[in-house]
Design a protein around this motif. Structure first.
Motif, PDB file in Angstrom:
ATOM      1  N   LYS A  49       0.839  -1.202   0.000  1.00  0.00           N
ATOM      2  CA  LYS A  49       0.000   0.000   0.000  1.00  0.00           C
ATOM      3  C   LYS A  49       0.878   1.258   0.000  1.00  0.00           C
ATOM      4  O   LYS A  49       2.037   1.231   0.418  1.00  0.00           O
ATOM      5  CB  LYS A  49      -0.904   0.012   1.231  1.00  0.00           C
ATOM      6  N   ILE A  50       0.286   2.364  -0.463  1.00  0.00           N
ATOM      7  CA  ILE A  50       0.932   3.673  -0.430  1.00  0.00           C
ATOM      8  C   ILE A  50       0.035   4.574   0.399  1.00  0.00           C
ATOM      9  O   ILE A  50      -1.166   4.698   0.133  1.00  0.00           O
ATOM     10  CB  ILE A  50       1.135   4.227  -1.846  1.00  0.00           C
ATOM     11  N   LYS A  51       0.612   5.196   1.434  1.00  0.00           N
ATOM     12  CA  LYS A  51      -0.181   5.900   2.433  1.00  0.00           C
ATOM     13  C   LYS A  51       0.167   7.389   2.498  1.00  0.00           C
ATOM     14  O   LYS A  51       1.337   7.766   2.454  1.00  0.00           O
ATOM     15  CB  LYS A  51       0.041   5.271   3.808  1.00  0.00           C
ATOM     16  N   PHE A  52      -0.889   8.211   2.649  1.00  0.00           N
ATOM     17  CA  PHE A  52      -0.754   9.662   2.762  1.00  0.00           C
ATOM     18  C   PHE A  52      -1.458  10.169   4.020  1.00  0.00           C
ATOM     19  O   PHE A  52      -2.282  11.073   3.951  1.00  0.00           O
ATOM     20  CB  PHE A  52      -1.359  10.348   1.533  1.00  0.00           C
ATOM     21  N   PRO A  53      -1.185   9.591   5.198  1.00  0.00           N
ATOM     22  CA  PRO A  53      -1.941   9.984   6.394  1.00  0.00           C
ATOM     23  C   PRO A  53      -1.736  11.460   6.725  1.00  0.00           C
ATOM     24  O   PRO A  53      -0.642  11.984   6.549  1.00  0.00           O
ATOM     25  CB  PRO A  53      -1.344   9.074   7.479  1.00  0.00           C
ATOM     26  N   PRO A  54      -2.818  12.151   7.161  1.00  0.00           N
ATOM     27  CA  PRO A  54      -4.143  11.614   7.511  1.00  0.00           C
ATOM     28  C   PRO A  54      -5.116  11.594   6.331  1.00  0.00           C
ATOM     29  O   PRO A  54      -6.295  11.366   6.537  1.00  0.00           O
ATOM     30  CB  PRO A  54      -4.617  12.606   8.568  1.00  0.00           C
ATOM     31  N   HIS A  55      -4.629  11.845   5.119  1.00  0.00           N
ATOM     32  CA  HIS A  55      -5.511  11.937   3.966  1.00  0.00           C
ATOM     33  C   HIS A  55      -5.570  10.612   3.209  1.00  0.00           C
ATOM     34  O   HIS A  55      -4.791   9.690   3.453  1.00  0.00           O
ATOM     35  CB  HIS A  55      -5.039  13.053   3.033  1.00  0.00           C
ATOM     36  N   ARG A  56      -6.471  10.573   2.261  1.00  0.00           N
ATOM     37  CA  ARG A  56      -6.602   9.425   1.374  1.00  0.00           C
ATOM     38  C   ARG A  56      -6.340   9.886  -0.045  1.00  0.00           C
ATOM     39  O   ARG A  56      -6.816  10.947  -0.481  1.00  0.00           O
ATOM     40  CB  ARG A  56      -8.007   8.824   1.491  1.00  0.00           C
ATOM     41  N   GLY A  57      -5.555   9.105  -0.779  1.00  0.00           N
ATOM     42  CA  GLY A  57      -5.244   9.462  -2.151  1.00  0.00           C
ATOM     43  C   GLY A  57      -5.609   8.350  -3.112  1.00  0.00           C
ATOM     44  O   GLY A  57      -5.831   7.211  -2.717  1.00  0.00           O
ATOM     45  N   ILE A  58      -5.667   8.693  -4.396  1.00  0.00           N
ATOM     46  CA  ILE A  58      -5.826   7.707  -5.463  1.00  0.00           C
ATOM     47  C   ILE A  58      -4.843   8.063  -6.575  1.00  0.00           C
ATOM     48  O   ILE A  58      -4.314   9.169  -6.636  1.00  0.00           O
ATOM     49  CB  ILE A  58      -7.268   7.657  -6.023  1.00  0.00           C
ATOM     50  N   ASN A  59      -4.569   7.102  -7.440  1.00  0.00           N
ATOM     51  CA  ASN A  59      -3.745   7.311  -8.624  1.00  0.00           C
ATOM     52  C   ASN A  59      -2.358   7.852  -8.271  1.00  0.00           C
ATOM     53  O   ASN A  59      -2.027   8.997  -8.543  1.00  0.00           O
ATOM     54  CB  ASN A  59      -4.473   8.223  -9.613  1.00  0.00           C
ATOM     55  N   PRO A  60      -1.518   6.997  -7.678  1.00  0.00           N
ATOM     56  CA  PRO A  60      -0.243   7.442  -7.103  1.00  0.00           C
ATOM     57  C   PRO A  60       0.893   7.501  -8.125  1.00  0.00           C
ATOM     58  O   PRO A  60       0.847   6.900  -9.201  1.00  0.00           O
ATOM     59  CB  PRO A  60       0.043   6.348  -6.071  1.00  0.00           C
ATOM     60  N   ASN A  61       1.921   8.239  -7.740  1.00  0.00           N
ATOM     61  CA  ASN A  61       3.176   8.341  -8.467  1.00  0.00           C
ATOM     62  C   ASN A  61       4.311   8.309  -7.457  1.00  0.00           C
ATOM     63  O   ASN A  61       4.130   8.693  -6.291  1.00  0.00           O
ATOM     64  CB  ASN A  61       3.272   9.656  -9.245  1.00  0.00           C
ATOM     65  N   ALA A  62       5.492   7.898  -7.894  1.00  0.00           N
ATOM     66  CA  ALA A  62       6.668   7.932  -7.018  1.00  0.00           C
ATOM     67  C   ALA A  62       7.923   8.086  -7.867  1.00  0.00           C
ATOM     68  O   ALA A  62       8.028   7.493  -8.940  1.00  0.00           O
ATOM     69  CB  ALA A  62       6.766   6.654  -6.181  1.00  0.00           C
ATOM     70  N   ILE A  63       8.833   8.910  -7.391  1.00  0.00           N
ATOM     71  CA  ILE A  63      10.161   9.009  -7.992  1.00  0.00           C
ATOM     72  C   ILE A  63      11.187   9.020  -6.865  1.00  0.00           C
ATOM     73  O   ILE A  63      10.883   9.446  -5.737  1.00  0.00           O
ATOM     74  CB  ILE A  63      10.324  10.277  -8.857  1.00  0.00           C
ATOM     75  N   PRO A  64      12.403   8.541  -7.115  1.00  0.00           N
ATOM     76  CA  PRO A  64      13.421   8.578  -6.063  1.00  0.00           C
ATOM     77  C   PRO A  64      13.718  10.016  -5.637  1.00  0.00           C
ATOM     78  O   PRO A  64      13.761  10.929  -6.469  1.00  0.00           O
ATOM     79  CB  PRO A  64      14.645   7.945  -6.736  1.00  0.00           C
ATOM     80  N   HIS A  65      13.907  10.212  -4.332  1.00  0.00           N
ATOM     81  CA  HIS A  65      14.280  11.542  -3.837  1.00  0.00           C
ATOM     82  C   HIS A  65      15.653  11.912  -4.371  1.00  0.00           C
ATOM     83  O   HIS A  65      16.537  11.049  -4.476  1.00  0.00           O
ATOM     84  CB  HIS A  65      14.278  11.552  -2.305  1.00  0.00           C
ATOM     85  N   PRO A  66      15.871  13.176  -4.729  1.00  0.00           N
ATOM     86  CA  PRO A  66      17.153  13.550  -5.350  1.00  0.00           C
ATOM     87  C   PRO A  66      18.364  13.449  -4.432  1.00  0.00           C
ATOM     88  O   PRO A  66      19.494  13.306  -4.927  1.00  0.00           O
ATOM     89  CB  PRO A  66      16.920  14.997  -5.791  1.00  0.00           C
ATOM     90  N   THR A  67      18.169  13.499  -3.110  1.00  0.00           N
ATOM     91  CA  THR A  67      19.333  13.469  -2.206  1.00  0.00           C
ATOM     92  C   THR A  67      19.197  12.495  -1.041  1.00  0.00           C
ATOM     93  O   THR A  67      20.216  12.063  -0.495  1.00  0.00           O
ATOM     94  CB  THR A  67      19.595  14.879  -1.621  1.00  0.00           C
ATOM     95  N   LEU A  68      18.000  12.122  -0.641  1.00  0.00           N
ATOM     96  CA  LEU A  68      17.805  11.272   0.530  1.00  0.00           C
ATOM     97  C   LEU A  68      17.788   9.806   0.129  1.00  0.00           C
ATOM     98  O   LEU A  68      17.056   9.409  -0.783  1.00  0.00           O
ATOM     99  CB  LEU A  68      16.500  11.631   1.243  1.00  0.00           C
ATOM    100  N   GLU A  69      18.579   8.980   0.816  1.00  0.00           N
ATOM    101  CA  GLU A  69      18.621   7.556   0.524  1.00  0.00           C
ATOM    102  C   GLU A  69      17.348   6.858   1.021  1.00  0.00           C
ATOM    103  O   GLU A  69      16.756   7.253   2.034  1.00  0.00           O
ATOM    104  CB  GLU A  69      19.844   6.914   1.192  1.00  0.00           C
ATOM    105  N   SER A  70      16.948   5.821   0.309  1.00  0.00           N
ATOM    106  CA  SER A  70      15.779   5.003   0.680  1.00  0.00           C
ATOM    107  C   SER A  70      14.553   5.864   0.939  1.00  0.00           C
ATOM    108  O   SER A  70      13.732   5.586   1.815  1.00  0.00           O
ATOM    109  CB  SER A  70      16.099   4.156   1.928  1.00  0.00           C
TER     110      SER A  70
END
Length: 446
Positions: free
Chosen positions: A86-107
């Motif tokens: 799952k992909i979580k946005f607490p306290p909100h609810r989302g749909i249709n997600p996207n993700a890209i690696p952070h430019p400087t933070l590991e993991s």
């Protein structure tokens, strides 16, 4: 809820209905089989904006079910049960997600989704949530409460007339796609258009988030820029994706079916002529081989995700050198089936060449099945009733998982495939990129 559903049904009343395809029967085709990683080739507006099909009285229609052997199943590399997370946005609810690696933070990844928990009844305000996220016991989850991606209202409401008049009241973006190009991150989203009722816009993501300092091209998408297209326009334009050729020239791909439409894109959003006719003969031959037409009612084909570039050999292989013969543009399209008031989307992969005129290279001969997706009788609908259809999973995003990786990758790199679930939740799966290419029908061998 009833008012919101009526609004959704209004959104696509009027545009022309696309013709339909389905993957051709397996008999007599040439395939690439990539599950083992042993050979050189081994291993939108979203569903919220549903077209209004004619619901069938045939509950459990076979097109909306699951047939053994009809799918290629993919499994998560990081979850203990191999199912999606799952992909979580607490306290909100989302749909249709996207993700890209952070430019400087590991993991750490930047995740974005359409906010789906309006606090004001019958609101016409739409927004995209975003945050930095890490993996927890609950999946990929925001480190801190998400913020609103600062995308404002766009002009163009005067062209939304008749059954589409509701679009004129829209405020904010719909169903953003967030992705890396060769050098920079971008977002493409739906909003009111200057050329038709509803269109697609692009902006450099670095100017919308708390991004580490980088030089950027002021002339290229630093402000909201509407993506124009070769005419004719539909009243509602959606699901464009951007791609780059080998020399990092940028193009926009507008339609995949009933025919492809794509063109060179300028920094101001204007386009050149449609390039698809240059390869239409070969493309149609490939489609006719691996796809077949389906009933006009209740079914359609959608472009779904952003694009990535992939080289069909292993990064770990010293002899693997990217060139025009082994490097292609990859994207996912979806076959939508709408029966008994419920939509089901089956995702397929397509590859096309990385240099103009971008001929099709291969098309999935069967859709991929994301491990954990509910089969008929295995999951409950929003009313708590067991469903006799497969669970609706709407793929929205492809991205390389590794920090520092942007547009290009190899078949032994790990890929994120992210999706919305039943217009009420978000999920994702991480896989070896080559696993997505199993059962690929080759166009060149026809």
């Amino acid at each position: 809820m009833l008012v919101r559903e009526l609004k959704r049904l209004l959104l696509f009343v009027g545009p022309a209905i696309f013709l339909i395809l389905l993957v051709a029967k397996l008999c007599g085709k040439t395939l690439i089989s990539l599950p083992s990683l042993t050979s050189p080739f081994s291993n939108g507006l979203s569903s919220e904006f549903q077209e209004s099909g004619t619901p069938s009285n045939h509950v459990g229609h076979p097109f909306a079910g699951y047939t053994e052997g009809a799918y290629h199943e993919i499994f998560s590399l990081s979850t203990s049960d191999k199912k999606y997370f799952k992909i979580k946005f607490p306290p909100h609810r989302g749909i249709n997600p996207n993700a890209i690696p952070h430019p400087t933070l590991e993991s750490t990844w930047i995740i974005v989704s359409q906010r789906h928990d309006h606090s004001v009844k019958d609101s016409v305000w739409f927004a995209e949530l975003f945050c930095n996220a890490v993996f927890t016991g609950e999946g990929l989850s925001c480190i801190e409460p998400p913020l609103i991606l600062p995308i404002g209202r766009t002009r163009g409401h005067d062209k939304c007339i008749g059954n589409l008049g509701y679009f004129g009241f829209n405020v904010g973006p719909h169903d953003a796609r967030v992705f890396y190009g060769p050098t920079a991150p971008y977002t493409v989203y739906g909003s009111n258009s200057q050329y038709t009722c509803f269109g697609q816009w692009i902006q450099d993501l670095r100017l919308l988030t708390d991004w580490p300092f980088e030089f950027f091209n002021e002339a290229q998408f630093s402000m909201p820029t509407e993506l124009q297209r070769p005419e004719p326009y539909g009243m509602v334009e959606k699901n464009y994706f951007i791609f780059w050729d080998r020399d990092e020239n940028v193009y926009a791909h507008y339609d995949i079916f009933p025919k492809r439409v794509f063109a060179r894109l300028s920094d101001d959003g204007s386009t050149g002529p449609d390039l698809a006719p240059k390869v239409a003969t070969g493309d149609e031959k490939c489609m006719n081989k691996y796809m077949q037409k389906l009933p006009l009612e209740n079914e359609s084909i959608h472009q779904a995700t952003n694009s990535i570039s992939i080289t069909l050999c292993k990064r770990s292989d010293p002899g693997c050198q990217p060139d025009d013969s082994n490097t292609f543009i990859l994207t996912v399209f979806q076959h939508k089936k709408f029966y008994s008031g419920h939509a089901v989307y089956d995702p397929y992969v397509t590859l096309f060449e990385q240099m103009a005129p971008f001929a099709l290279y291969g098309i999935s001969t069967k859709p991929f099945w994301i491990s954990g997706r509910g089969m008929p009788g295995e999951w409950k609908d929003l009313n708590g009733n067991p469903s006799d259809q497969t669970q609706m999973i709407y793929v929205t995003s492809l991205s390389w998982k590794k920090a520092g990786q942007k547009y290009h990758g190899y078949i032994d790199d790990v890929l994120f495939v992210l999706f919305g679930i039943e217009d009420s939740d978000t999920g994702g799966i991480d896989i070896m990129a080559g696993d997505l290419l199993a059962d690929l029908g080759l166009c060149a061998l026809l």
